[in-house]
Design an enzyme around this catalytic site. Structure first.
Site, PDB file in Angstrom:
ATOM      1  N   GLU A 141       0.808  -1.223   0.000  1.00  0.00           N
ATOM      2  CA  GLU A 141       0.000   0.000   0.000  1.00  0.00           C
ATOM      3  C   GLU A 141       0.842   1.274   0.000  1.00  0.00           C
ATOM      4  OE1 GLU A 141      -3.606   1.999   2.654  1.00  0.00           O
ATOM      5  OE2 GLU A 141      -2.260   0.544   3.590  1.00  0.00           O
ATOM      6  N   GLU A 177     -12.544   2.738   4.844  1.00  0.00           N
ATOM      7  CA  GLU A 177     -11.423   3.000   5.760  1.00  0.00           C
ATOM      8  C   GLU A 177     -11.296   4.516   5.950  1.00  0.00           C
ATOM      9  OE1 GLU A 177      -6.861   1.376   6.389  1.00  0.00           O
ATOM     10  OE2 GLU A 177      -7.344   2.632   4.670  1.00  0.00           O
TER      11      GLU A 177
END
Length: 267
Positions: free
Chosen positions: A148, A246
Site C-alpha cells: 500500500e 477506511e
C-alpha cells in the site's frame, strides 16, 4: 457493490472485541482490521478472544494487517525495518494462525519508514526478503500480500502506485506471485497520483480497494473525490474484490451516505 468495514479506523468508540458485532448491526457481513494487538506475537487467549468476537458476530474477516509497530507513535510497518527481522518473521506465523482460524485471505504488509543511519538499499533488500517470506507463508492458506502507498508520513517511501508496483514486481521476480497492489484511493489521491489513469491500466490486478474522501479522510461525500465513479470503473475493468470503508467518522453518522445511496439505488 460489496463493502467491507475497517474496524480499526471506524467504530473506535467501542472496545476492539465489540466492533465486529457493531459492524454486523450496521449491516456489514465482512470486516477488516489493522493488526489488532500491541505486539507481533499475541497470547493464545488474545487470538482466541479476537477470533471468537468475529464468529459470535457472524462476520467474515476479509483483511488483516501485519504488525506495523507503534502506529500512534508514527511507525508504519516492520517490513523494511533493519533490526526487527526476527519480530516480523514471528509475526508471519501469528498472521497465518489467525488466517487459518478465520479464513482471511488478504494481508496488508506496511513497508516501514526510512530509518536514519541505515542505507536505503539495505532497508529495501530486507523488505524484499521479508515480503517473499510473507508471501510464501500465506500461500499455504491461499493468501495474498498487499502493498500500500501511504500518505501523511514523510518517512514512508511508498507514496505512489508506481513505487508500490515496483515492489510488487520485485517480489514476483523472486518467484512469489501472490502479491498485489492495495489501491487506497484516498492515499493515492492525496499523494497526487492519477487515480483514474491507474484504474485504467491496473484495475483488474488490484489486490484490494480502500476508500475515504479527501480532503479530511471522511466518509464519501464529505470531500471531492469521485469515489463511486472510480469504484464503478474498477469493476468494469475487472476488479472483483470488495471495497473497504477506511475513513474517519463517528459511528452515529458514519454510514448515512451508504443508507442514502442504497435508498437511491432502490428507488
Amino acid at each position: 457493490m460489496s463493502y467491507t468495514l475497517n474496524c480499526s479506523i471506524l467504530l473506535t468508540e467501542l472496545p476492539l472485541l465489540q466492533r465486529a458485532e457493531a459492524a454486523k448491526q450496521a449491516g456489514f457481513d465482512s470486516v477488516e482490521f489493522w493488526w489488532p494487538f500491541d505486539e507481533a506475537v499475541p497470547s493464545d487467549k488474545q487470538v482466541d478472544d479476537f477470533v471468537a468476537s468475529l464468529g459470535d458476530a457472524g462476520v467474515q474477516l476479509d483483511g488483516l494487517n501485519f504488525f506495523a509497530g507503534d502506529m500512534p507513535a508514527g511507525d508504519r510497518g516492520l517490513v523494511s525495518w533493519v533490526g526487527r527481522e526476527a519480530e516480523f518473521k514471528a509475526n508471519i506465523q501469528a498472521v497465518i494462525a489467525i488466517a487459518e482460524a478465520t479464513g482471511c485471505k488478504a494481508f496488508n504488509a506496511l513497508y516501514g519508514n526510512r530509518l536514519d543511519g541505515v542505507a536505503a538499499q539495505a532497508q529495501d533488500e530486507l523488505a524484499l526478503e521479508n515480503l517473499v517470506a510473507a508471501a510464501q507463508g500465506v500461500a499455504a492458506i491461499g493468501g495474498t500480500i498487499l502493498i500500500e502507498p501511504v500518505s501523511g508520513t514523510e518517512a514512508y517511501p511508498l507514496k505512489t502506485s508506481a513505487q508500490a508496483l515496483d515492489v510488487v514486481t520485485a517480489v514476483k521476480d523472486q518467484g512469489a506471485q501472490n502479491i498485489a497492489l492495495l489501491a487506497d484511493f484516498y492515499h493515492l489521491a492525496v499523494n497526487g497520483d492519477d487515480v483514474a489513469a491507474l484504474i485504467e491500466s491496473h484495475a483488474k490486478d488490484f489486490g484490494h480497494i480502500q476508500i475515504a474522501d479527501a480532503p479530511g479522510r471522511g466518509a464519501p461525500g464529505t470531500g471531492n473525490l469521485p469515489l463511486q465513479q472510480w469504484i464503478s470503473r474498477s469493476i468494469e475493468l475487472g476488479y472483483t474484490g470488495k471495497v473497504a470503508l477506511e475513513y474517519k467518522q463517528d459511528a452515529a453518522t458514519a454510514f448515512n451516505w451508504l443508507a442514502a445511496a442504497n435508498a437511491s439505488a432502490n428507488a
